[in-house]
Design an enzyme around this catalytic site. Sequence first.
Site, PDB file in Angstrom:
ATOM      1  CB  CYS A   1      -0.942   0.095   1.190  1.00 24.50           C
ATOM      2  SG  CYS A   1      -1.934  -1.362   1.472  1.00 24.50           S
TER       3      CYS A   1
ATOM      4  NE  ARG B   1       4.576   1.629  -0.502  1.00 28.48           N
ATOM      5  CZ  ARG B   1       5.688   1.229   0.083  1.00 28.48           C
ATOM      6  NH1 ARG B   1       6.845   1.481  -0.460  1.00 28.48           N
ATOM      7  NH2 ARG B   1       5.649   0.575   1.225  1.00 28.48           N
TER       8      ARG B   1
ATOM      9  CD1 TRP C   1      -0.949  -5.582  -4.159  1.00 24.69           C
ATOM     10  CD2 TRP C   1      -0.728  -6.510  -2.140  1.00 24.69           C
ATOM     11  NE1 TRP C   1      -0.624  -6.900  -4.331  1.00 24.69           N
ATOM     12  CE2 TRP C   1      -0.478  -7.490  -3.115  1.00 24.69           C
ATOM     13  CE3 TRP C   1      -0.657  -6.878  -0.792  1.00 24.69           C
ATOM     14  CZ2 TRP C   1      -0.163  -8.810  -2.809  1.00 24.69           C
ATOM     15  CZ3 TRP C   1      -0.339  -8.187  -0.477  1.00 24.69           C
ATOM     16  CH2 TRP C   1      -0.083  -9.140  -1.483  1.00 24.69           C
TER      17      TRP C   1
ATOM     18  CG  ASN D   1       1.931   0.311   3.940  1.00 26.55           C
ATOM     19  OD1 ASN D   1       1.628  -0.864   3.726  1.00 26.55           O
ATOM     20  ND2 ASN D   1       3.055   0.859   3.525  1.00 26.55           N
ATOM     21  N   GLY D   2       0.325  -1.875   6.121  1.00 26.28           N
ATOM     22  CA  GLY D   2       0.856  -2.908   7.022  1.00 26.28           C
ATOM     23  C   GLY D   2      -0.251  -3.855   7.444  1.00 26.28           C
TER      24      GLY D   2
ATOM     25  CD  GLU E   1      14.788 -11.481 -13.291  1.00 22.80           C
ATOM     26  OE1 GLU E   1      14.448 -12.206 -12.346  1.00 22.80           O
ATOM     27  OE2 GLU E   1      14.360 -10.326 -13.430  1.00 22.80           O
TER      28      GLU E   1
ATOM     29  CE  LYS F   1      11.222  -9.409 -14.452  1.00 22.65           C
ATOM     30  NZ  LYS F   1      11.910  -9.291 -13.298  1.00 22.65           N
TER      31      LYS F   1
ATOM     32  CD  GLU G   1       7.927 -10.336 -11.978  1.00 22.18           C
ATOM     33  OE1 GLU G   1       8.066 -10.102 -10.786  1.00 22.18           O
ATOM     34  OE2 GLU G   1       8.719  -9.903 -12.834  1.00 22.18           O
TER      35      GLU G   1
ATOM     36  CG  HIS H   1      16.277 -35.089 -14.013  1.00 22.85           C
ATOM     37  ND1 HIS H   1      16.547 -36.436 -13.934  1.00 22.85           N
ATOM     38  CD2 HIS H   1      17.461 -34.491 -14.304  1.00 22.85           C
ATOM     39  CE1 HIS H   1      17.846 -36.636 -14.132  1.00 22.85           C
ATOM     40  NE2 HIS H   1      18.426 -35.463 -14.365  1.00 22.85           N
TER      41      HIS H   1
ATOM     42  CE  LYS I   1      10.298  -1.702  -8.593  1.00 20.36           C
ATOM     43  NZ  LYS I   1      10.599  -2.972  -9.242  1.00 20.36           N
TER      44      LYS I   1
HETATM   45  C1  G6P Z   1       8.347  -8.135  -5.444  1.00 23.71           C
HETATM   46  C2  G6P Z   1       8.697  -7.430  -6.730  1.00 23.71           C
HETATM   47  C3  G6P Z   1       9.871  -8.134  -7.389  1.00 23.71           C
HETATM   48  C4  G6P Z   1      11.045  -8.203  -6.426  1.00 23.71           C
HETATM   49  C5  G6P Z   1      10.654  -8.854  -5.107  1.00 23.71           C
HETATM   50  C6  G6P Z   1      11.741  -8.690  -4.061  1.00 23.71           C
HETATM   51  O1  G6P Z   1       7.844  -9.407  -5.720  1.00 23.71           O
HETATM   52  O2  G6P Z   1       7.584  -7.410  -7.596  1.00 23.71           O
HETATM   53  O3  G6P Z   1      10.248  -7.434  -8.549  1.00 23.71           O
HETATM   54  O4  G6P Z   1      12.082  -8.924  -7.011  1.00 23.71           O
HETATM   55  O5  G6P Z   1       9.478  -8.231  -4.583  1.00 23.71           O
HETATM   56  O6  G6P Z   1      11.835  -7.338  -3.765  1.00 23.71           O
HETATM   57  P1  G6P Z   1      13.123  -6.578  -3.249  1.00 23.71           P
HETATM   58  O7  G6P Z   1      12.686  -5.145  -3.169  1.00 23.71           O
HETATM   59  O8  G6P Z   1      13.430  -7.148  -1.889  1.00 23.71           O
HETATM   60  O9  G6P Z   1      14.210  -6.817  -4.204  1.00 23.71           O
END
Ligand code: G6P
Length: 614
Positions: A2, A27, A74, A100-101, A487, A491, A494, A510, A609
């Site tokens: 949030c 956020r 969120w 927030n929290g 990765e 991507k 996501e 496997h 994020k």
């Molecule tokens: C969320 C974000 C990712 C990120 C992860 C860890 O899932 O969407 O992009 O890699 O958190 O976040 P950090 O800020 O600890 O790298």
Amino acid sequence: MCGIVAYIGTKNAYPILIKGLKRLEYRGYDSAGVALKVNGNTEIYKKKGKVSELENFCADKNTFSNIGIAHTRWATHGEPNDINAHPHRSMKGHFTIIHNGIIENYERLKKDLAAKNYSFYGETDSEILANLIEYMYVEDGMRSAEVAVRMALTRVVGAYGLVVMCNNEPNKLIAARKSSPLAIGLGEGEYYLASDATPIVEYTRNVVYLNDSDVAILTPDSFTLKTVQKDEEITPDVQRIEMSVGELEKNGFDHFMLKEIFDQPRTIADSFRGRIHPETKEVFLGGLNEVMPRIAEAKRIIIIACGTSWHAALIGEYLVEEYAQVPVEVEYASEYRYRRPIIREDDVVLAISQSGETADTLAAIRLAKEKGALVLGICNVVGSSIARETHAGIYTHAGVEIGVASTKAFTAQVTVLTLLAMRLARVHKAISDERYYNVINDLMAIPDKINLVLEKHEQIKQIAEKYKDNDNALYLGRGYLFPVALEGALKLKEISYIHAEGYAAGEMKHGPIALVDSNIPVVVVAAKDRYYEKVVSNIQEVKARKGNIIAVVTEGDSLLRDMVEDIMEIPKSDEVVTPLLAVVPLQLFAYYISVSRGCDVDQPRNLAKSVTVE
Ligand code: G6P
């Protein structure tokens, strides 16, 4: 997660709040709301959906106010709808809050309040907190909003970034923090509050980051700082932030993610700038200087991270083990913190986090500190919780990353990890001069080489167009390129919602090979490194089962060009820095697929994020 924004001063708060919410939408973005003092009344406007929907909703309302609080959500407790959106008002209307929290003991508090005849309109833990504050206030003879907030917070278990308005004290905001970040920008006769500094930076560069348990009491011309527990004033630590407004804009790109992908030649250079001696090429990491003797004596390094940062950590593991000869373990923070791990005083625990606020990573470093380990951080956000709570660390200097799917923060993390590994390799005298200079020189050449990859974006767009309607994809890689496969798959999943799996190519037999038929695209990261021959064999195995192969290859690789359906070329580079190049076409591939499927690239569904809840 949030996002929180609040303002008190002499300007019209509403446009400041809306603009700030938009900056914080990364956020969370399932509903948004604002509370303003209009003609002496506290008006709350809130709406399911993004901030723009709140804006439309408010278009015909009177929104003029010199004070206001705003929130983009969120959802954790209660579905995303108008009712559960913030701000929340207490039952008797004395208090309006944004939070927030997570209030972990909210069920218990709710029961206690219900027994005192409190009723609730929604399902959120935050509404309970608003009522708890009100209950304390009324019990205390409506003496002081500040006292009520502080008393209520002593009964709360959980996390909060909180801003409170009280009807009887109309020209005041009360803010508090525990585990959820809150920054206060100091203006002339005005204050700006936000979950991070991005909504604040265009108004003032002087910022106070609240610490856990801090309570700030703000009027247009006073700032009093206390703690939840103590009614004593403490002196705020005012910091200067250097971020520029330009860093927050899209600079003509369609999406922040695309801008951030194209930012990488500069951000990688920023990550190593000033850290490699121009003549001797020795690596210098100022943030680790004081603790370097202890790092040098460490028996092992444990890297903790989540998401994309965890993928960077894997590359770090390979680098440090191979070149510094120090054992490394890589852990998901969410597992590590709960599985009673063995942590010794001669361990170094390294947390990697873009935001510096990820709840699980933060909890894991607290655990490691308790056990006496030296705790280091690699963070992007300056002044973030992880940056402040670790003993020492290295900033990645990638600049503000807005796209929810991480791109430039990842390559900056890998850059910093390469520097760290090289520094440790020198400290342990475990690397030959020749290898050392090769790696450093090739690292310094990466920004120009990424520009060459970016120039091919149209070609990658065309490949993306071919595969955009697939429902599944497999990503394979070996060695330093295995984390790149992970990765790349992350991507794609996501931002395009295509199911994508990353695998170590050697593991394909496997399990994943059972998925291979003519319908599945298999992305193979197959640069010319020590694993090349083995990867070519894996490609043959996929071909034999009629899989469609898209290969990331080293320029001039005619063997693979003839063997696979599509290629994305990257310049030749030392294998340990090749991840920095190989990930770029995969970022672009995911980006273009997402765009052509009509997905929300910068704010993909259900994600956020900064994950400040566990
Ligand atoms: C969320 C974000 C990712 C990120 C992860 C860890 O899932 O969407 O992009 O890699 O958190 O976040 P950090 O800020 O600890 O790298």
